[in-house]
Design a protein around this motif. Sequence first.
Motif: not given
Length: 158
Positions: A90-95, A124-136
């Motif tokens: 479901p992520l906007p860009t696939r890592p 553009r990728h604040g959501w990704f940094w939030e994912l790896v630092t706070r959520r995952l």
Amino acid sequence: MITAVAAVVVALGSLWVSYTQARDSRRHGRQSVRPMLHMRRVKEYEGTEAGLNVINAGLGPAIVTRSIVRLDGEVIGQWDYHTQQRLLGPLPTRPKAHSLRPGAVVLAGQSTFLLSLDDFSDDRHGWFWELVTRRLVIEIHYESLYGGENFMVAPPVF
């Protein structure tokens, strides 16, 4: 009689020295191939890549025994293909993602991104940094070639 007692004392002393030397030699052998995984979050360190990086800073290979993935505090599985599909779909860009299934080996000196974006930018990728630092949180359990140590590494807590 005194000579016999002295001979027994010398023999016991020699046995003790041999035992401690063999024990220390085995301990040194185990330490000389000990893996030491270190996990870090990387953001634009050398270039524009960002993500969750694992490094084997030890002297021997790390053999993965299991992994635990938590998203927002809830366990969602192991760090394998199926968990990655559920997480990344479901992520906007696939890592990019690199699996570490049980039995996988991280060689001494090896560094790999578990999850990364090549062309990262904060706007553009604040959501990704939030994912790896706070959520995952990806917790990796591993051992050396000798086995049985149950070492563990997880990203540092912010």
